[in-house]
Design a protein around this motif. Structure first.
Motif, mmCIF file in Angstrom:
data_model
loop_
_atom_site.group_PDB
_atom_site.id
_atom_site.type_symbol
_atom_site.label_atom_id
_atom_site.label_comp_id
_atom_site.label_asym_id
_atom_site.label_seq_id
_atom_site.Cartn_x
_atom_site.Cartn_y
_atom_site.Cartn_z
ATOM 1 N N MET A 2 0.814 -1.225 0.000
ATOM 2 C CA MET A 2 0.000 0.000 0.000
ATOM 3 C C MET A 2 0.844 1.269 0.000
ATOM 4 O O MET A 2 0.328 2.364 0.210
ATOM 5 C CB MET A 2 -1.018 -0.050 1.134
ATOM 6 C CG MET A 2 -0.579 0.324 2.525
ATOM 7 S SD MET A 2 0.952 -0.377 3.099
ATOM 8 C CE MET A 2 0.414 -1.589 4.291
ATOM 9 N N THR A 3 2.136 1.122 -0.196
ATOM 10 C CA THR A 3 2.950 2.295 -0.527
ATOM 11 C C THR A 3 2.809 2.551 -2.033
ATOM 12 O O THR A 3 2.197 1.769 -2.751
ATOM 13 C CB THR A 3 4.427 2.019 -0.217
ATOM 14 O OG1 THR A 3 4.762 0.763 -0.801
ATOM 15 C CG2 THR A 3 4.677 1.962 1.278
ATOM 16 N N MET A 4 3.408 3.635 -2.506
ATOM 17 C CA MET A 4 3.454 3.827 -3.958
ATOM 18 C C MET A 4 4.636 3.022 -4.494
ATOM 19 O O MET A 4 5.582 3.547 -5.075
ATOM 20 C CB MET A 4 3.573 5.321 -4.299
ATOM 21 C CG MET A 4 3.414 5.615 -5.794
ATOM 22 S SD MET A 4 1.961 4.878 -6.566
ATOM 23 C CE MET A 4 0.685 6.081 -6.128
ATOM 24 N N GLY A 5 4.576 1.714 -4.215
ATOM 25 C CA GLY A 5 5.577 0.784 -4.728
ATOM 26 C C GLY A 5 5.193 0.377 -6.141
ATOM 27 O O GLY A 5 4.354 1.014 -6.785
ATOM 28 N N THR A 6 5.763 -0.722 -6.581
ATOM 29 C CA THR A 6 5.539 -1.091 -7.978
ATOM 30 C C THR A 6 4.100 -1.521 -8.238
ATOM 31 O O THR A 6 3.531 -1.200 -9.293
ATOM 32 C CB THR A 6 6.516 -2.201 -8.389
ATOM 33 O OG1 THR A 6 7.839 -1.740 -8.130
ATOM 34 C CG2 THR A 6 6.393 -2.512 -9.861
ATOM 35 N N ALA A 7 3.479 -2.226 -7.299
ATOM 36 C CA ALA A 7 2.103 -2.679 -7.537
ATOM 37 C C ALA A 7 1.159 -1.483 -7.644
ATOM 38 O O ALA A 7 0.346 -1.403 -8.573
ATOM 39 C CB ALA A 7 1.659 -3.611 -6.424
ATOM 40 N N SER A 8 1.253 -0.545 -6.700
ATOM 41 C CA SER A 8 0.386 0.642 -6.760
ATOM 42 C C SER A 8 0.731 1.482 -7.982
ATOM 43 O O SER A 8 -0.148 2.078 -8.616
ATOM 44 C CB SER A 8 0.548 1.479 -5.486
ATOM 45 O OG SER A 8 0.197 0.737 -4.344
ATOM 46 N N THR A 9 2.019 1.542 -8.296
ATOM 47 C CA THR A 9 2.432 2.287 -9.486
ATOM 48 C C THR A 9 1.832 1.680 -10.734
ATOM 49 O O THR A 9 1.259 2.383 -11.586
ATOM 50 C CB THR A 9 3.968 2.285 -9.609
ATOM 51 O OG1 THR A 9 4.525 2.978 -8.497
ATOM 52 C CG2 THR A 9 4.420 2.953 -10.889
ATOM 53 N N MET A 10 1.945 0.362 -10.886
ATOM 54 C CA MET A 10 1.462 -0.270 -12.114
ATOM 55 C C MET A 10 -0.067 -0.242 -12.186
ATOM 56 O O MET A 10 -0.644 -0.151 -13.276
ATOM 57 C CB MET A 10 1.993 -1.697 -12.231
ATOM 58 C CG MET A 10 3.499 -1.776 -12.502
ATOM 59 S SD MET A 10 4.069 -0.719 -13.862
ATOM 60 C CE MET A 10 3.175 -1.394 -15.270
ATOM 61 N N ALA A 11 -0.729 -0.311 -11.027
ATOM 62 C CA ALA A 11 -2.192 -0.156 -11.029
ATOM 63 C C ALA A 11 -2.546 1.254 -11.514
ATOM 64 O O ALA A 11 -3.469 1.444 -12.321
ATOM 65 C CB ALA A 11 -2.742 -0.406 -9.633
ATOM 66 N N SER A 12 -1.802 2.249 -11.041
ATOM 67 C CA SER A 12 -2.046 3.637 -11.456
ATOM 68 C C SER A 12 -1.706 3.819 -12.934
ATOM 69 O O SER A 12 -2.420 4.515 -13.673
ATOM 70 C CB SER A 12 -1.195 4.597 -10.600
ATOM 71 O OG SER A 12 -1.508 4.448 -9.238
ATOM 72 N N VAL A 13 -0.606 3.199 -13.348
ATOM 73 C CA VAL A 13 -0.190 3.294 -14.748
ATOM 74 C C VAL A 13 -1.257 2.655 -15.660
ATOM 75 O O VAL A 13 -1.580 3.191 -16.728
ATOM 76 C CB VAL A 13 1.189 2.619 -14.924
ATOM 77 C CG1 VAL A 13 1.437 2.209 -16.357
ATOM 78 C CG2 VAL A 13 2.293 3.566 -14.440
ATOM 79 N N ALA A 14 -1.816 1.516 -15.222
ATOM 80 C CA ALA A 14 -2.872 0.863 -16.017
ATOM 81 C C ALA A 14 -4.078 1.785 -16.143
ATOM 82 O O ALA A 14 -4.716 1.857 -17.206
ATOM 83 C CB ALA A 14 -3.264 -0.466 -15.375
ATOM 84 N N GLU A 15 -4.384 2.493 -15.063
ATOM 85 C CA GLU A 15 -5.500 3.446 -15.107
ATOM 86 C C GLU A 15 -5.152 4.635 -16.007
ATOM 87 O O GLU A 15 -5.981 5.090 -16.800
ATOM 88 C CB GLU A 15 -5.833 3.906 -13.680
ATOM 89 C CG GLU A 15 -7.108 4.722 -13.588
ATOM 90 C CD GLU A 15 -7.496 5.067 -12.141
ATOM 91 O OE1 GLU A 15 -7.307 4.209 -11.237
ATOM 92 O OE2 GLU A 15 -7.992 6.186 -11.919
ATOM 93 N N ALA A 16 -3.920 5.110 -15.905
ATOM 94 C CA ALA A 16 -3.499 6.247 -16.731
ATOM 95 C C ALA A 16 -3.452 5.870 -18.213
ATOM 96 O O ALA A 16 -3.733 6.703 -19.079
ATOM 97 C CB ALA A 16 -2.130 6.744 -16.265
ATOM 98 N N LEU A 17 -3.110 4.628 -18.486
ATOM 99 C CA LEU A 17 -3.102 4.155 -19.883
ATOM 100 C C LEU A 17 -4.512 4.061 -20.459
ATOM 101 O O LEU A 17 -4.685 3.963 -21.668
ATOM 102 C CB LEU A 17 -2.458 2.762 -19.972
ATOM 103 C CG LEU A 17 -0.936 2.657 -19.951
ATOM 104 C CD1 LEU A 17 -0.515 1.194 -19.779
ATOM 105 C CD2 LEU A 17 -0.326 3.228 -21.230
ATOM 106 N N GLY A 18 -5.484 4.052 -19.567
ATOM 107 C CA GLY A 18 -6.869 3.899 -20.009
ATOM 108 C C GLY A 18 -7.363 2.482 -19.978
ATOM 109 O O GLY A 18 -8.444 2.188 -20.482
#
Ligand code: FES
Length: 574
Positions: A197-213
């Motif tokens: 639940m830090t802005m580690g790789t899992a949270s980053t990639m979840a955010s990136v997937a959202e940003a990618l659409g």
């Protein structure tokens, strides 16, 4: 039986004769009524659920919510397993298997009677692995990440998964924490379903997937146990049926504009350096031109807006309550390509137009950011990294961003760990620790070992950071002045292999330079004496991987997996 002959699945379930009977009959052993074969969209739900991947252990429940949505929208949902990659348990490193998951999922998507796929991921490598597969097959797809854990709570303070581990390790080495306290603390850190639940790789990639659409707005941040995580999953089940009906595919969503959005969002959230490698790999599957330098140039004018560990203070639960990724994307405004289309069928600008922010201590505004522009990932070059290296500036110590020091060289992290507690280790706070043979081919799998702990004697003296240089990766939850992804890696004959203890190294992040102060002639002499290490394996996946893995600046995909394969099945033995 009515049948939509245009659907891919119709080639199976709409078939007549012996073959069609076999396709349907064996499926009916699961108790499905015959209406499921009436031509409705068949939706695969690729789940990376496993009890060996604890961050994904709740995904079978998320899948049930997705199924509800698919049924609601008139689709036929079928859940199937894809390789689960648990970051903490897999040896030598989960990254060794990201491409195997991508390859397995790609084949499953193509070989089965699917019209669209829902991608259920969570732990670090499962998100890029499934996106790579979806990119190559290019069937309509939507991602549902499993969501972060609730905030860790220890001794009255919030503790972040991963980030706290690094700090507690230093506390134990320095005698500030006992093993008993550690046992207690580890349960306090991981107290619910979900990924780190830090802005580690899992949270980053979840955010990136959202940003990618590729996933629904707000998807990245709902905690794994929040009812809205399950509501979002149900909504995704409805949306994938729409995506199939409108034939909106990943290649139409993950365009160059979408990747540029993702890179800028990654800078704004203080995201993991691992996103660099994963985005390059996903782009490679789609034929979208993306280079390592894009991560520096596109992020140069993006401030860090999000105050989350490891760069900041808060955790994903706080991020969710503050407004989540849509609030960040709205704040970025004109820095994003607002016209990029997403799985909602609407554009990025439309998705985030009304996104509120409820806590400015978690999500800062553009005109008063958490960290100024240019503090994200920097791409370094020089004779030590001719094809590039990266450093996460927001996780580094400002006073070390320009540094000159003597190298102390280790050929493996294990060799360093063996002496880290030695009182007579020849190191001071100016020493540059070089850890090599940790790249994609060398370790193999490019593990997250670059942020090695500091020598015990320096920790005891109160030193909190040193420059470290490595051809491996660093956990997204980690911090420190660590130069990563040095390319070419040592095992591929990169200059990193030629460094000797005592050499001077200059790190100059503002100038984007990483320099080994050794003459070209001397480096040529050393190269003539260098021999490549023997292959890490003689058979199996590891042999295939080391024979074909690309360097970090190309996303560390396998050379023969780059590009698209499409969803046509060339032969049918039935
Ligand atoms: Fe799975 Fe961190 S270990 S997300």
């Amino acid at each position: 039986m009515a049948n939509n002959g245009d659907r891919r699945s119709a080639a199976w379930f709409g078939a007549t004769g012996r073959a069609g009977m076999a396709y349907r009959s064996w499926m009916r052993s699961q108790g499905f009524t015959p209406e499921v074969f009436d031509g409705r969209p068949v939706i695969g739900i690729a789940t990376t659920w496993s009890e060996l991947a604890p961050c994904n252990a709740h995904l079978h429940r998320v899948a049930e919510s997705v199924k509800r949505g698919v049924w609601q929208a008139g689709g036929f949902p079928l859940e199937f397993p894809a390789m689960a990659l648990g970051e903490t348990l897999l040896r030598p490193t989960a990254m060794l298997y990201r491409n195997l998951l991508a390859m397995e999922a790609e084949e499953l998507f193509r070989a089965n009677p699917l019209d669209g796929v829902v991608l259920l991921s969570g732990c670090d490598k499962t998100t890029p692995g499934l996106l790579m597969a979806a990119a190559s097959v290019d069937l309509p797809a939507i991602m549902v990440t499993g969501g972060p854990k609730l905030n860790g709570k220890y001794q009255g303070t919030d503790v972040g998964s991963g980030t706290a581990v690094w700090r507690w390790e230093e506390d134990m080495v320095a005698g500030r924490m006992t093993q008993e306290e550690c046992f207690f603390a580890e349960a306090c850190m991981s107290r619910s379903d979900g990924h780190c639940m830090t802005m580690g790789t899992a949270s980053t990639m979840a955010s990136v997937a959202e940003a990618l659409g590729m996933q629904l707005p707000y998807s990245a941040a709902w905690p794994a146990v929040d009812a809205r995580r399950y509501e979002t999953a149900q909504r995704a089940g409805q949306v994938i049926v729409d995506l199939v009906n409108s034939d909106l595919t990943p290649s139409a969503i993950m365009t160059r504009a979408a990747f540029e959005n993702a890179i800028r969002v990654n800078a704004a959230i203080g995201g993991s350096t691992n996103a660099v490698i994963h985005l390059l790999a996903i782009a490679g599957r789609l034929g979208v031109p993306l280079s390592l330098d894009d991560f520096d140039t596109l992020a140069a004018d993006v401030p860090t807006l999000v105050n989350l560990q490891p760069s900041g203070q808060y955790l994903m639960e706080d991020f969710c309550y503050a407004g989540g990724l849509p609030a960040v994307m709205r704040e970025l405004g004109g820095l994003l390509h607002g016209g990029a289309v997403t799985v909602t069928g609407r554009t990025v600008a439309e998705n985030v137009a009304e996104a509120p922010c409820w806590n400015r201590d978690v999500i800062y505004p553009m005109d008063a950011p958490f960290q100024p522009p240019g503090t994200g990932t920097a791409v370094l070059r020089g004779n030590l990294a001719p094809d590039g290296a990266v450093i996460k500036q927001s996780a580094a110590s400002p006073h070390l961003l320009k540094h000159r020091g003597r190298a102390l060289v280790f050929d493996s992290p294990e060799a360093y760990h063996a002496v880290v507690a030695d009182e007579d280790l020849d190191a001071d706070e100016d020493t540059v620790l070089v850890i090599r043979y940790c790249g994609p081919r060398g370790y193999p799998g490019m593990p997250e070992v670059s942020n090695v702990p500091l020598p015990k004697k320096l920790l005891n003296r109160g030193v909190r950071d040193m420059v470290r240089i490595c051809d491996g990766r660093m956990s997204g939850t980690a911090y420190g002045t660590v130069v990563l992804h040095v390319t070419p890696e040592a095992a591929a004959g990169g200059a990193l292999a030629l460094v000797r203890t005592g050499d001077w190294i200059t790190l100059d992040v503002p100038s984007r330079a990483l320099t080994l102060e050794v003459s070209d002639e001397e480096l040529a002499r050393r190269r003539a004496q260098w021999t490549a290490p023997p292959p890490a394996a003689s058979r199996g996946w590891t042999r295939l991987y080391t024979d074909h893995v690309l360097q970090a600046d190309s996303g560390a995909d396998l050379d023969f997996l780059v590009g698209a394969s499409g969803h046509e099945v060339p032969r049918d033995s039935h």
